[in-house]
Design an enzyme around this catalytic site. Structure first.
Site, PDB file in Angstrom:
ATOM      1  N   TRP A 148     -43.903  32.090  72.807  1.00  0.00           N
ATOM      2  CA  TRP A 148     -42.815  31.891  71.841  1.00  0.00           C
ATOM      3  C   TRP A 148     -43.334  32.059  70.416  1.00  0.00           C
ATOM      4  O   TRP A 148     -43.926  31.133  69.848  1.00  0.00           O
ATOM      5  CB  TRP A 148     -42.213  30.486  72.011  1.00  0.00           C
ATOM      6  CG  TRP A 148     -41.570  30.311  73.346  1.00  0.00           C
ATOM      7  CD1 TRP A 148     -40.295  30.677  73.681  1.00  0.00           C
ATOM      8  CD2 TRP A 148     -42.144  29.730  74.522  1.00  0.00           C
ATOM      9  NE1 TRP A 148     -40.064  30.379  75.000  1.00  0.00           N
ATOM     10  CE2 TRP A 148     -41.178  29.795  75.541  1.00  0.00           C
ATOM     11  CE3 TRP A 148     -43.391  29.170  74.827  1.00  0.00           C
ATOM     12  CZ2 TRP A 148     -41.402  29.326  76.831  1.00  0.00           C
ATOM     13  CZ3 TRP A 148     -43.617  28.695  76.110  1.00  0.00           C
ATOM     14  CH2 TRP A 148     -42.626  28.780  77.091  1.00  0.00           C
ATOM     15  N   HIS A 176     -36.361  28.113  71.726  1.00  0.00           N
ATOM     16  CA  HIS A 176     -35.508  28.141  72.919  1.00  0.00           C
ATOM     17  C   HIS A 176     -34.640  26.884  72.902  1.00  0.00           C
ATOM     18  O   HIS A 176     -34.822  26.010  72.033  1.00  0.00           O
ATOM     19  CB  HIS A 176     -36.332  28.255  74.212  1.00  0.00           C
ATOM     20  CG  HIS A 176     -37.472  27.270  74.347  1.00  0.00           C
ATOM     21  ND1 HIS A 176     -38.293  27.223  75.437  1.00  0.00           N
ATOM     22  CD2 HIS A 176     -37.913  26.281  73.520  1.00  0.00           C
ATOM     23  CE1 HIS A 176     -39.194  26.265  75.286  1.00  0.00           C
ATOM     24  NE2 HIS A 176     -38.978  25.687  74.124  1.00  0.00           N
ATOM     25  N   ARG A 202     -36.902  33.588  67.042  1.00  0.00           N
ATOM     26  CA  ARG A 202     -38.273  34.009  67.353  1.00  0.00           C
ATOM     27  C   ARG A 202     -38.783  34.986  66.307  1.00  0.00           C
ATOM     28  O   ARG A 202     -38.051  35.896  65.907  1.00  0.00           O
ATOM     29  CB  ARG A 202     -38.362  34.611  68.753  1.00  0.00           C
ATOM     30  CG  ARG A 202     -38.173  33.522  69.777  1.00  0.00           C
ATOM     31  CD  ARG A 202     -38.679  33.840  71.129  1.00  0.00           C
ATOM     32  NE  ARG A 202     -38.071  32.888  72.062  1.00  0.00           N
ATOM     33  CZ  ARG A 202     -37.954  33.065  73.352  1.00  0.00           C
ATOM     34  NH1 ARG A 202     -38.430  34.166  73.895  1.00  0.00           N
ATOM     35  NH2 ARG A 202     -37.390  32.151  74.110  1.00  0.00           N
ATOM     36  N   GLN A 216     -29.108  31.112  73.263  1.00  0.00           N
ATOM     37  CA  GLN A 216     -29.445  30.815  74.653  1.00  0.00           C
ATOM     38  C   GLN A 216     -28.450  29.837  75.259  1.00  0.00           C
ATOM     39  O   GLN A 216     -27.783  29.084  74.552  1.00  0.00           O
ATOM     40  CB  GLN A 216     -30.842  30.195  74.744  1.00  0.00           C
ATOM     41  CG  GLN A 216     -31.966  31.213  74.653  1.00  0.00           C
ATOM     42  CD  GLN A 216     -33.307  30.617  75.030  1.00  0.00           C
ATOM     43  OE1 GLN A 216     -33.520  29.409  74.929  1.00  0.00           O
ATOM     44  NE2 GLN A 216     -34.234  31.459  75.462  1.00  0.00           N
ATOM     45  N   VAL A 260     -41.517  24.310  84.281  1.00  0.00           N
ATOM     46  CA  VAL A 260     -40.907  24.367  85.614  1.00  0.00           C
ATOM     47  C   VAL A 260     -41.959  24.731  86.663  1.00  0.00           C
ATOM     48  O   VAL A 260     -42.959  25.372  86.368  1.00  0.00           O
ATOM     49  CB  VAL A 260     -39.745  25.394  85.687  1.00  0.00           C
ATOM     50  CG1 VAL A 260     -38.519  24.892  84.958  1.00  0.00           C
ATOM     51  CG2 VAL A 260     -40.183  26.760  85.177  1.00  0.00           C
ATOM     52  N   ALA A 303     -33.706  23.729  85.971  1.00  0.00           N
ATOM     53  CA  ALA A 303     -33.358  24.066  84.591  1.00  0.00           C
ATOM     54  C   ALA A 303     -33.256  25.571  84.496  1.00  0.00           C
ATOM     55  O   ALA A 303     -33.889  26.294  85.275  1.00  0.00           O
ATOM     56  CB  ALA A 303     -34.425  23.555  83.637  1.00  0.00           C
TER      57      ALA A 303
END
Ligand code: PHE
Length: 335
Positions: A148, A176, A202, A216, A260, A303
């Site tokens: 990122w 994000h 970004r 997003q 995740v 998620a």
């Protein structure tokens, strides 16, 4: 005042009138039921001998009709924007504002997820490092931070430096919408399901599928015995409702995001047979659950983070993501 003079005056007054109100004042002055100049003249006919009645009656009646017609003509002409036109005229085109297709897409997404019993949550665009990274299992030295490219804010130098006990917080423009997950989990107990659409930033080069400022759609569902199968159902149901009438094929590709495990990338198949990535997803990492004091043995969840531009590009056939924020009205008006 003689009739010819009245007619001359009224003509120039009507000509000069600049609003419906002014025109109405003229109508009252000449044709008003009480003391209108023409009205009074008409009344005076009653006292005239029959010959004069015959002579003047039609002249005054005609003057009255002429003035009425002139007023009406002026109203219809609409030479000043204040005039309300004749309702029988075809309307002038009214320019109306348009929602940006991103806003439109966001609204549709909200409606669909609300229908699937998700709550819609908001979060800050100016974010703390802790929420954008640390609590998402991305500590400062983690190489994944390079995923990122970040717009950092200048630290609040002087005031903090003077205060020796202050722990310096680092601020950034969120890269994000995942920090909203942490903010929500910190203040709520599971089970729940939320989405959080919003702006993200970004620091990177732009091209037809990348913008420095984009949007997003974050989603999070935490409960007991949640698995990727639940995510698959939700995401397919969402696409089915979002791309009404289109056949949508979804593909998960194994991927990596620190927050995740397992992580996947979600692609959908376009009409032209090509696959387009719409975002990332996965099962919430136990470290993330621990960071918000949930017991990972008790709670699991999935998620996801989708690009709203991507969704809008596919749905509306927009070829370039940079068009959305271009401010080009010709583009916006198509929606
Ligand atoms: N936050 C990730 C990104 O922007 C997307 C994502 C969200 C991935 C949730 C997994 C789970 O790259």
């Amino acid at each position: 005042m003689d009739l010819e003079e009245i007619k001359k005056n009224v003509a120039s007054e009507i000509e000069q009138a600049r609003s419906g109100d002014e025109l109405e004042a003229i109508r009252i002055k000449y044709l008003g039921r009480k003391q209108g100049l023409i009205t009074e003249a008409l009344k005076s006919i009653a006292d005239m001998p029959i010959e004069e009645k015959k002579k003047f009656g039609p002249i005054i009646q005609k003057a009255k009709a002429d003035i009425e017609a002139a007023i009406k003509f002026k109203e219809n002409e609409g030479s000043s924007d204040d005039f309300i036109g004749d309702i029988t005229l075809p309307g002038r085109k009214i320019e109306s504002g348009h929602l940006n297709p991103i806003t439109k897409t966001e609204n549709e997404v909200r409606r669909i997820f609300e229908g699937l019993n998700f709550s819609v949550i908001d979060g800050p665009e100016l974010e703390e490092e802790k929420y954008n990274f640390d609590s998402l299992n991305i500590p400062a030295d983690h190489p994944a931070r390079e995923m990122w490219d970040t717009f950092w804010l200048k630290p609040e130098g002087s005031s903090l430096a003077k205060n020796s006990v202050a722990v310096k917080k680092k601020y950034l423009l969120r890269t994000h919408t995942s920090p909203v997950e942490i903010r929500y989990m910190e203040t709520h107990e599971p089970p729940f399901q939320i989405i959080s659409p919003g702006r993200t930033f970004r620091y990177e080069a732009t091209d037809s599928t990348h913008e420095t400022n984009f949007h997003q759609l974050e989603g999070l569902m935490i409960g007991r015995d949640i698995s990727l199968a639940n995510f698959k159902f939700i995401v397919e149901e969402f696409f089915r409702r979002f791309f009404v009438g289109k056949k949508v094929t979804v593909r998960f590709r194994s991927s990596y995001f620190p927050f995740v495990e397992p992580g996947v990338e979600v692609d959908i198949k376009l009409d032209n047979g090509k696959w387009l990535e719409v975002g990332g997803a996965g099962m919430t990492h136990p470290n993330v659950l621990r960071a918000v004091k949930y017991n990972p043995r008790e709670w699991q969840g999935f998620a996801f983070g989708f690009g709203i531009e991507r969704l809008a590009m596919i749905k509306y056939g927009v070829p370039d993501a940079r068009l959305f924020m271009s401010g080009d009205l010709k583009f916006t008006k198509k929606f």
